[in-house]
Design an enzyme around this catalytic site. Structure first.
Site, PDB file in Angstrom:
ATOM      1  N   HIS A 289       0.856  -1.198   0.000  1.00  0.00           N
ATOM      2  CA  HIS A 289       0.000   0.000   0.000  1.00  0.00           C
ATOM      3  C   HIS A 289       0.887   1.241   0.000  1.00  0.00           C
ATOM      4  O   HIS A 289       1.965   1.261   0.602  1.00  0.00           O
ATOM      5  CB  HIS A 289      -0.971   0.009   1.179  1.00  0.00           C
ATOM      6  CG  HIS A 289      -0.333   0.058   2.547  1.00  0.00           C
ATOM      7  ND1 HIS A 289       0.029   1.233   3.169  1.00  0.00           N
ATOM      8  CD2 HIS A 289      -0.001  -0.939   3.413  1.00  0.00           C
ATOM      9  CE1 HIS A 289       0.537   0.963   4.356  1.00  0.00           C
ATOM     10  NE2 HIS A 289       0.541  -0.349   4.532  1.00  0.00           N
TER      11      HIS A 289
ATOM     12  N   ASP B  28      -0.404   4.423   0.825  1.00  0.00           N
ATOM     13  CA  ASP B  28      -0.812   5.422   1.815  1.00  0.00           C
ATOM     14  C   ASP B  28      -0.052   5.183   3.113  1.00  0.00           C
ATOM     15  O   ASP B  28       0.441   4.078   3.374  1.00  0.00           O
ATOM     16  CB  ASP B  28      -2.319   5.379   2.044  1.00  0.00           C
ATOM     17  CG  ASP B  28      -2.780   4.096   2.725  1.00  0.00           C
ATOM     18  OD1 ASP B  28      -2.463   3.013   2.195  1.00  0.00           O
ATOM     19  OD2 ASP B  28      -3.446   4.172   3.776  1.00  0.00           O
TER      20      ASP B  28
ATOM     21  N   ASP C 279       6.723   1.326   6.380  1.00  0.00           N
ATOM     22  CA  ASP C 279       5.310   0.958   6.232  1.00  0.00           C
ATOM     23  C   ASP C 279       4.584   1.966   5.346  1.00  0.00           C
ATOM     24  O   ASP C 279       4.108   2.978   5.830  1.00  0.00           O
ATOM     25  CB  ASP C 279       4.680   0.917   7.622  1.00  0.00           C
ATOM     26  CG  ASP C 279       3.222   0.526   7.622  1.00  0.00           C
ATOM     27  OD1 ASP C 279       2.771  -0.089   6.660  1.00  0.00           O
ATOM     28  OD2 ASP C 279       2.527   0.872   8.610  1.00  0.00           O
TER      29      ASP C 279
ATOM     30  N   GLU D 249      -5.172   1.672   3.044  1.00  0.00           N
ATOM     31  CA  GLU D 249      -5.018   0.603   4.025  1.00  0.00           C
ATOM     32  C   GLU D 249      -4.967   1.149   5.440  1.00  0.00           C
ATOM     33  O   GLU D 249      -5.578   0.596   6.363  1.00  0.00           O
ATOM     34  CB  GLU D 249      -3.754  -0.208   3.727  1.00  0.00           C
ATOM     35  CG  GLU D 249      -3.633  -1.499   4.529  1.00  0.00           C
ATOM     36  CD  GLU D 249      -2.997  -1.335   5.897  1.00  0.00           C
ATOM     37  OE1 GLU D 249      -3.167  -2.229   6.750  1.00  0.00           O
ATOM     38  OE2 GLU D 249      -2.346  -0.288   6.135  1.00  0.00           O
ATOM     39  N   GLU D 250      -4.250   2.244   5.639  1.00  0.00           N
ATOM     40  CA  GLU D 250      -4.072   2.769   6.988  1.00  0.00           C
ATOM     41  C   GLU D 250      -5.356   3.356   7.562  1.00  0.00           C
ATOM     42  O   GLU D 250      -5.490   3.491   8.778  1.00  0.00           O
ATOM     43  CB  GLU D 250      -2.971   3.838   6.999  1.00  0.00           C
ATOM     44  CG  GLU D 250      -1.593   3.342   6.582  1.00  0.00           C
ATOM     45  CD  GLU D 250      -0.953   2.385   7.561  1.00  0.00           C
ATOM     46  OE1 GLU D 250      -1.632   1.939   8.506  1.00  0.00           O
ATOM     47  OE2 GLU D 250       0.238   2.072   7.395  1.00  0.00           O
TER      48      GLU D 250
ATOM     49  N   HIS E 212       3.811   3.518  12.555  1.00  0.00           N
ATOM     50  CA  HIS E 212       2.652   4.196  13.144  1.00  0.00           C
ATOM     51  C   HIS E 212       3.046   5.172  14.243  1.00  0.00           C
ATOM     52  O   HIS E 212       2.159   5.811  14.821  1.00  0.00           O
ATOM     53  CB  HIS E 212       1.624   3.200  13.692  1.00  0.00           C
ATOM     54  CG  HIS E 212       0.948   2.389  12.642  1.00  0.00           C
ATOM     55  ND1 HIS E 212      -0.322   1.857  12.799  1.00  0.00           N
ATOM     56  CD2 HIS E 212       1.325   1.998  11.399  1.00  0.00           C
ATOM     57  CE1 HIS E 212      -0.669   1.188  11.722  1.00  0.00           C
ATOM     58  NE2 HIS E 212       0.330   1.257  10.854  1.00  0.00           N
TER      59      HIS E 212
END
Length: 446
Positions: free
Chosen positions: A88, A90, A121, A152-153, A418
């Site tokens: 992904h 995003d 990520d 996705e996030e 994150h």
């Protein structure tokens, strides 16, 4: 020149390429960042894979409004195996930018690691895909499909709904979900379980409005004071999650997570103990775990001598494989209501739910990846669980029940995905790229 040498040569200009990608602020939330940033990231991905033989690569709008990059590249044998590459583009928002030691969207090297939001990520994983395919050149021995999603996030389910609505488009024999990683730098692993999750917002109401604590305190019920024992009922003194009806005794049988390594990875302060009566691996990957994500209450600064009439808390419950997410939601809501004191009014609103996932192991793709990682890293591949959720894996498993699904990637505990100061070790990108290239070679003849 062998594959290892090719990947090594390709790594030299890769930092500049990743820096260009990280500079695109592709947070898929128009409330925080312009949608044009995600559009720019999608075009960046599209252009890179178009240059690698994905002649039909294009953008597909998914039901949540995000664009997925979708394409295919035929191999030498149309009847040969097909591999779907997933990642992904995003990224998570930077959160507290003042907590970053380097600019969040500027790839910066510090002590050998590359810092920046999305460096691991999941933009580092996309770079690993690109390097693997470049190293193979015209000699990709399998049929390839590609999907790189753009939300996705946010967990809004755009690609999940798209896959269910277009099952033939992404059908493959093996799906490589490149959005996880290793136990530590240089220690190769495949993730074989994912915990599901239940997010709820519990609201407690006791009175119509605030009341002066001097005039009414002592007899008037305090909604915040009622919420505290409700939340406390979800854990025992050792820190085990204790929700009636949910088994909190399961054990993990894969690779262990050494407690001292976990303490370092998690940044625990001196004297703070680990939670639970199981091993670290048990607590992370085999047992339910509840977290209080937020509470609505008056801040210390500016608070008054008033009784709180209404309050809410947002909870996240992680659900291990073998446990129903729906049953976990029912049990959580039931316990919160049962633990409420003084007859306060309680509502529990479901915000999100996702089932746990367990990958099949031992198939030809899994064995080919194990051999590829052994050659690339020089040490055997282990199996890990992951506490996070990737609902798409269950959609893949339901839609393509005969496909092998392998989760792997460049992320590891020091990457701090994150969180502020996300980073990637470039050696992980290089080793993962080599693993992917070797896998495609081995899998073609498996």
């Amino acid at each position: 020149m062998d594959l290892r040498s090719r990947v090594t040569d390709l790594m030299r200009p890769s930092r500049k390429e990743l820096a260009e990608f990280v500079a695109i602020q592709s947070v898929a939330d128009a409330r925080q960042f312009p949608p044009e940033e995600c559009a720019k990231a999608a075009q960046w991905v599209l252009g890179k894979f178009a240059g690698l033989g994905f002649s039909d690569v294009r953008l597909e709008r998914t039901p949540d409004g995000s664009d997925a990059v979708v394409g295919s590249r035929p191999g030498p044998d149309p009847d040969g195996p097909t591999v779907l590459l997933y990642a992904h583009y995003d990224v998570q928002p930077p959160l507290d930018e003042s907590a970053w030691r380097t600019p969040a969207f500027e790839l910066t090297e510090v002590d050998g690691r590359w810092y920046g939001r999305g460096a691991a990520d999941c933009k580092g994983n996309i770079l690993a895909h690109l390097l693997a395919l470049r190293a193979l050149g015209d000699d990709v021995p399998v049929n390839l499909k590609l999907v790189v999603e753009g939300s996705e996030e946010q967990g809004t389910g755009g690609l999940e709904a798209y896959v269910a609505g277009h099952p033939d488009l992404l059908r493959a024999d093996t799906i490589l979900v490149c959005d996880t990683g290793n136990a530590a730098v240089g220690q190769p692993a495949a993730t074989v379980t994912l915990r599901g999750m239940v997010n709820v917002v519990v609201t407690v109401e006791a009175m119509a409005s605030e009341l002066h604590s001097g005039m009414f305190g002592g007899a008037a019920p305090d909604a915040l004071a009622a919420l505290i024992p409700m939340l406390a009922s979800l854990r025992d003194p050792q820190g085990n999650t204790t929700i009636t009806g949910l088994d909190n005794t399961q054990t993990w049988t894969g690779a262990p997570y050494p407690p001292e390594q976990f303490r370092t990875d998690a940044g625990l302060l001196e004297g703070v103990t680990l939670l639970g009566d199981g091993t670290v691996s048990d607590m992370l990957w085999a047992r339910p775990a509840v977290t209080v994500l937020g509470i609505d209450c008056p801040p210390v600064t500016g608070s008054s001598a008033s009784i709180v009439p209404r309050t809410s808390a947002r909870l996240n419950l992680r659900v291990p494989p073998g446990m129903s997410a729906a049953d976990a939601h029912t049990a959580l809501a039931g316990q919160l209501k049962a633990a409420a004191p003084w007859g306060v009014h309680v509502t529990v609103d479901l915000e999100a739910i996702g089932s746990p996932f367990r990958a099949a192991v031992g198939g030809p793709a899994f064995e080919a990846m194990s051999a590829a990682m052994l050659e690339a890293y020089g040490r055997p591949m282990t199996t890990l669980g992951q506490g996070g959720s990737i609902p798409l894996c269950n959609v893949f498993a339901d839609t393509y029940p005969d496909a092998e699904i392998i989760l792997l990637g460049v992320e590891e505990p020091l990457a701090l995905i994150h969180a502020p100061n996300e980073s990637v070790d470039p050696n992980e990108i290089q080793a993962m790229a080599l693993s992917l290239a070797l896998f495609l070679q081995r899998y073609a003849t498996a």
